[in-house]
Design an enzyme around this catalytic site. Structure first.
Site, short mmCIF file in Angstrom:
data_model
loop_
_atom_site.label_atom_id
_atom_site.label_comp_id
_atom_site.label_asym_id
_atom_site.label_seq_id
_atom_site.Cartn_x
_atom_site.Cartn_y
_atom_site.Cartn_z
CD GLN A 119 -2.65 1.05 2.75
OE1 GLN A 119 -2.04 0.39 3.78
NE2 GLN A 119 -3.64 1.94 2.86
N GLY A 120 0.67 1.91 -1.15
CA GLY A 120 1.60 3.22 -1.29
C GLY A 120 1.03 4.55 -0.96
CE1 TYR A 121 -3.69 3.91 -0.15
CE2 TYR A 121 -4.72 4.91 1.36
CZ TYR A 121 -4.98 4.40 0.55
OH TYR A 121 -6.20 3.99 -0.17
CB SER A 122 2.44 7.07 4.83
OG SER A 122 1.46 6.71 5.64
CD GLU A 237 -5.04 0.59 6.71
OE1 GLU A 237 -5.36 1.40 6.08
OE2 GLU A 237 -3.98 0.16 7.34
CG ASN A 369 -5.29 6.06 19.25
OD1 ASN A 369 -5.64 5.27 18.35
ND2 ASN A 369 -4.93 5.85 20.37
CD GLU A 370 -3.40 11.23 18.80
OE1 GLU A 370 -2.88 10.48 17.90
OE2 GLU A 370 -2.79 11.05 19.88
#
Lengths: 385, 379
Positions: A119-122, A237, A369-370
Site C-alpha cells: 500500500q503506497g499511501y504515507s 482497512e 488515534n488523533e
C-alpha cells in the site's frame, strides 16, 4: 444455496480432508511452508479465501451468513486464516470502483493469494495529513511516469504490485489532484529500503520511485478522483482492524490471562496483585465490548437502522486495546519483560516484549488515534469545524 | 433479542419515548424534588405505566403481567433514564419484584404481584447496611419465633423504602457478616409492629430509607428462597437488577451526551463555536465511543437473561463496571463542557450529573464489578 447447517457440515468434512493437524494452531508466523501452500490452494479452489466475492472473480459467491459460517468453522479448528492487503483492502475497493477489465485482471490472482500487494499511501511529508502527498505521476503516452517517495509501506520488500496514491494534477487543490494507481514493484525505477523499527523488525520500508512506470488503464476510479477511492479503502482497512476479535491475542503463544496468572500468582484463587487484577478484568471486558460493538454496527447497517460509519471508532479502540494488552503483560513480567534476546528469557517472554514494542505502531498507522478522533467528531458527531 | 432492536421493539421504543417526553419532562422530576414531594414520584403516572403493561413487563400473565423480556424492560428503562423519571422501577420491579418472582411461593406471588403490576403496591429490597455495596455484609438477624421469625437490625439506603408497602428484607439466620451462607429473605409488611422507617433524601432527588427492625415478626410463609441459602436468590436478583439499572443509565448517558454535544455546537467563545476546539472534539469523540460500547454491553447483557445464557453474572458485572465508569466520564464531562452554567441548579445537566453519580454507586461501582468479574473468570 444450502441451509446454514448443511453448509457447516459440508465445511467440516471438507476441512477434515484438507487441513492437516500441523496447521491447526491459528495464524502463527512459523507455519510450515509446504502444507500451508497446499492449504491456500485448497481454499482458493473453493473461492474461500474471498468467500463473498463473485465466483467470476475467483470468489466463493457466498452470502454474508454463509461466509460467516465458513469463517466460524475455520476459526473453530484454529485453521490459518488467509488474508492480505489484496483480499481485505484492494479487492473490495476494486469491486466498488474498478472497471470490468481491472476486475478481471486483478481480482482472480488476489482470490488465489498469488500476487502480494503493498500500500503506497504515507510519505515523509504526508502522514496524518495524507492528502498533502507529493509523489508525482506524469502522463507519457499510455503510461504514467512516477517520481517520489513512500514510507511505512508494509511488506514492500516482498510485494509484487503496489496500489499507490499519486499526484496527477499538481495545480489542483490538494484533495483534487490525486489518483489511485496500480503498478508492478519489480521494475527499474523502484527501490525498496527496509526500515528497522523499535521492536527490531523490518516489515516496513521506504520506497523510492524514480521514473517507475504505470499503465494509464490501471488508474482505479477517475483520474484526479483518487481521494474518494483512497478514503473508501481506508474504511475497509479500519473495519478490518476493529472487527478482528481480541486483536493480537490469537497469534500469541500464551493468552494474557495465562501470562498474568503465572507471573503474578494466585492467592486463594485471586491474583496476588489486586491492581493488575482490575486491569486484566477491564481488558477482557474491553475486548468483548469492542467485538460486540462492531457486530452491532454491522447488524444495524444491514437492518437499515443506521448510516453511521463507526470504522474509525473501531480502529481507535482496537489500537488502544492491543497496546493495553501488552502493557498489562509487561507490568506482570516486570524486568523479565525487558529482555532483548539470548539466554535468561523464555520465548514467550521475548514474544511479549517485542509485541509491546510493535503494538506502539497500532495507534499510529492506518490513521493515528488523533486522526480517528477527528474523523469521529467531524463525520459521526457532525461537529462543525 | 440480539444486539439490535426488532420492528416490534422499535415501536415500543418510540412509544416509550413519546410517553416520557410528554408526561415526564425533566421539569417534573425537578418539581418533585423542589417540593420535597412526600412520595418522590407520581403515583398516577406509575399507575399509567402499569396500564401500559410496563411495571409487569417481566411478570407472567396470570398475575397481571405482560410476560415479555428484559429486552423490552430495558427499552422502557432507557427512555425513563433519558428524562430522569424517578418512578420506582429499580425498587419495585428490579429488586423487590424479582425477589418475589424468583423466590416466592406461588400463593405469595398470586397474593402480592397483581397489585404490583397495576402500580398499587410499591416494593423495596432492604439489604444494604453500609455505604459501599457489599451484598453479604448483613448483620441484621432473623431468629425463629413460633411459626415465624423475629427480625432485628438496621438497614440503610432502601430505595423507595419510605413508601414501600412490602419490604423484602435480607437477614442473617446463620453465620457472620460477610459470609455468603446463612442469609434469608423475608417479605415484611411495612405496617408490621417493630418496623420504623425514616425517609432519606438523596443527591439525585430520589428517596431511600433507613429501616429499623425492632423485633418485627414475619410469618414463615413469607420467606423467599431457602432459609440460610438466601444468597442463591439474591445473586440472580442483583444480576438482573444491575442489568436493568444499566439500561436506565444508558438513557441518561444518551441524553447528557446529546445535550453536551448540542452545547459544543452552539456555545461561542473567542468568536467561534467551542466545538471547533480540538481538545473538546477529541473528548466528545471519546465519550461517543464509551457510549456506544456501553450500549453494546447493555444490549448483550439484557439478552443474556432473555436467552437463558449461563453468563448472566459476567454480563451483569461487565455492564455495570462499564456503565459506572461511563457515568463518571459523561456526567463529569457534561458539567465541565457546560462550563459555569453547568454548575447552576437551573441548568438541567447538573440533574443528570447527580443521578449518574447515584446510579454509579447503586448495586456496586466499577471497582466492585471488575473484582467480581475477575472472581467469576477464575483469577
Amino acid at each position: 444455496m444450502a441451509s446454514i447447517e448443511e453448509f457447516k457440515q459440508e465445511v467440516r468434512s471438507w476441512v477434515d480432508e484438507n487441513l492437516p493437524a500441523e496447521l491447526r494452531v491459528g495464524n502463527r508466523r512459523d507455519l510450515p511452508g509446504e502444507p500451508l501452500g497446499r492449504w491456500i490452494q485448497a481454499l482458493a479452489s473453493r473461492g474461500w479465501i474471498t468467500p463473498q466475492w463473485p465466483t467470476e472473480y475467483g470468489g466463493g459467491g457466498l452470502d454474508r451468513k454463509h461466509a460467516a459460517a465458513l469463517m466460524a468453522e475455520l476459526r473453530a479448528v484454529r485453521a490459518p486464516i488467509i488474508g492480505s492487503f489484496g483480499t481485505s483492502m484492494l479487492g473490495p475497493t476494486l469491486l466498488e470502483f474498478g472497471t470490468e477489465e481491472q476486475k478481471q485482471e486483478f481480482l482472480p490472482p488476489i482470490s488465489r493469494h498469488e500476487i502480494k500487494w503493498c500500500q503506497g499511501y504515507s510519505e515523509p511529508g504526508a502522514g496524518s495529513d495524507l492528502a498533502s502527498l507529493q509523489t508525482r505521476a506524469a502522463l507519457e503516452g499510455d503510461e504514467y511516469v512516477i517520481t517520489g517517495q513512500k514510507i511505512w509501506t508494509t511488506g514492500a520488500d516482498k510485494a509484487d504490485w503496489i496500489f499507490c496514491l499519486v499526484r496527477t494534477d499538481p495545480d489542483a487543490s490538494k484533495h483534487d489532484g490525486i489518483s489511485f494507481i496500480l503498478f508492478p514493484m519489480h521494475q527499474p525505477g523502484v527501490e525498496v529500503s527496509p526500515l528497522r523499527l523499535i521492536d527490531g523488525s523490518a516489515d516496513f520500508s521506504q520506497v523510492f520511485f524514480d521514473g517507475a512506470r504505470a499503465k494509464a488503464k490501471h488508474v482505479v476510479g477517475p483520474v484526479n478522483g483518487g481521494w474518494t477511492v483512497a478514503k473508501r479503502l481506508l474504511q475497509h482497512e479500519r473495519s478490518t482492524d476493529g472487527g478482528s476479535e481480541g486483536g493480537i491475542t490469537g497469534a500469541m503463544k500464551e493468552t494474557l490471562v495465562d501470562v498474568v496468572k503465572r507471573e503474578v500468582g494466585l492467592e486463594a484463587g485471586a491474583l496476588a496483585d489486586p491492581a493488575i487484577r482490575q486491569r486484566l478484568a477491564a481488558q477482557e471486558m474491553e475486548a468483548r465490548a469492542l467485538s460486540l460493538t462492531m457486530r452491532r454496527a454491522g447488524e444495524e447497517a444491514r437492518a437499515g437502522q443506521t448510516t453511521r460509519d463507526i470504522g474509525s471508532l473501531g480502529k481507535y479502540r482496537w489500537a488502544n486495546m492491543v497496546k493495553n494488552e501488552q502493557d498489562i503483560a509487561m507490568t506482570a513480567l516486570g524486568s523479565q519483560g525487558l529482555g532483548w534476546e539470548g539466554p535468561g528469557f523464555e520465548d514467550g517472554q521475548l514474544e511479549r516484549t517485542r509485541a509491546w514494542l510493535s503494538t506502539r505502531a497500532d495507534s499510529i498507522w492506518g490513521g493515528t488515534n488523533e486522526v480517528q478522533l477527528n474523523v469521529i467528531a467531524k463525520r459521526v458527531l457532525l461537529i462543525p469545524e | 433479542m440480539g444486539l439490535i432492536l426488532s420492528e416490534d421493539q422499535l415501536i415500543l421504543r418510540d412509544m416509550a419515548k413519546s410517553f416520557c417526553d410528554e408526561k415526564s419532562p425533566v421539569e417534573r422530576m425537578r418539581a418533585l424534588r423542589d417540593t420535597r414531594d412526600e412520595t418522590g414520584f407520581t403515583r398516577e403516572l406509575w399507575k399509567e405505566m402499569g396500564e401500559l403493561g410496563w411495571i409487569g413487563i417481566l411478570l407472567p400473565e396470570d398475575v397481571g403481567g405482560a410476560d415479555m423480556g428484559y429486552a423490552e424492560l430495558g427499552i422502557v428503562l432507557e427512555q425513563c433514564g433519558r428524562v430522569l423519571a424517578p418512578e420506582p422501577f429499580v425498587s419495585t420491579v428490579l429488586l423487590g419484584g424479582n425477589a418475589i418472582l424468583l423466590g416466592g411461593s406461588e400463593p405469595l406471588q398470586k397474593d402480592l404481584l397483581p397489585d404490583v403490576c397495576s402500580g398499587d403496591r410499591i416494593l423495596a429490597l432492604a439489604f444494604q447496611e453500609q455505604g459501599r455495596f457489599a451484598p453479604y455484609a448483613v448483620e441484621t438477624r432473623a431468629t425463629r419465633d413460633g411459626a415465624g421469625f423475629r427480625l432485628r437490625g438496621e438497614k440503610q439506603f432502601v430505595l423507595d423504602g419510605h413508601v414501600a408497602d412490602q419490604i423484602v428484607t435480607v437477614a442473617r439466620t446463620a453465620g457472620q457478616a460477610g459470609e455468603r451462607d446463612g442469609l434469608s429473605l423475608f417479605v415484611v409488611d411495612a405496617t408490621t409492629k417493630g418496623v420504623a422507617i425514616q425517609r432519606t433524601q438523596m443527591v439525585d432527588g430520589r428517596n431511600a430509607a433507613r429501616i429499623r427492625l425492632d423485633d418485627a415478626n414475619v410469618d414463615s410463609e413469607r420467606v423467599l428462597g431457602e432459609i440460610d441459602g438466601g444468597a442463591d436468590l439474591l445473586d440472580p436478583v442483583f444480576d438482573r437488577a444491575t442489568i436493568g439499572l444499566c439500561a436506565e443509565m444508558l438513557g441518561s448517558f444518551e441524553e447528557a451526551f446529546e445535550r453536551t454535544l448540542e452545547y459544543l455546537k452552539t456555545r461561542e467563545q473567542f468568536g467561534v463555536k467551542i466545538g471547533t476546539f480540538q481538545a473538546l472534539r477529541h473528548r466528545a469523540a471519546h465519550m461517543f465511543g464509551e457510549l456506544e460500547f456501553a450500549r453494546s454491553i447493555v444490549r448483550d447483557a439484557l439478552s443474556s437473561i432473555d436467552d437463558g445464557r449461563d453468563d448472566v453474572a459476567e454480563c451483569a458485572s461487565s455492564a455495570k463496571a462499564r456503565c459506572s465508569d461511563v457515568a463518571a466520564l459523561i456526567g463529569g464531562e457534561a458539567v465541565q463542557m457546560h462550563g459555569g452554567i453547568g454548575m447552576t441548579d437551573e441548568e438541567e445537566i447538573g440533574l443528570f450529573f447527580k443521578r449518574l453519580k447515584a446510579a454509579e454507586f447503586t448495586l456496586g461501582d466499577a471497582t466492585y464489578h471488575r473484582d467480581r468479574y475477575a472472581s467469576l473468570r477464575g483469577y
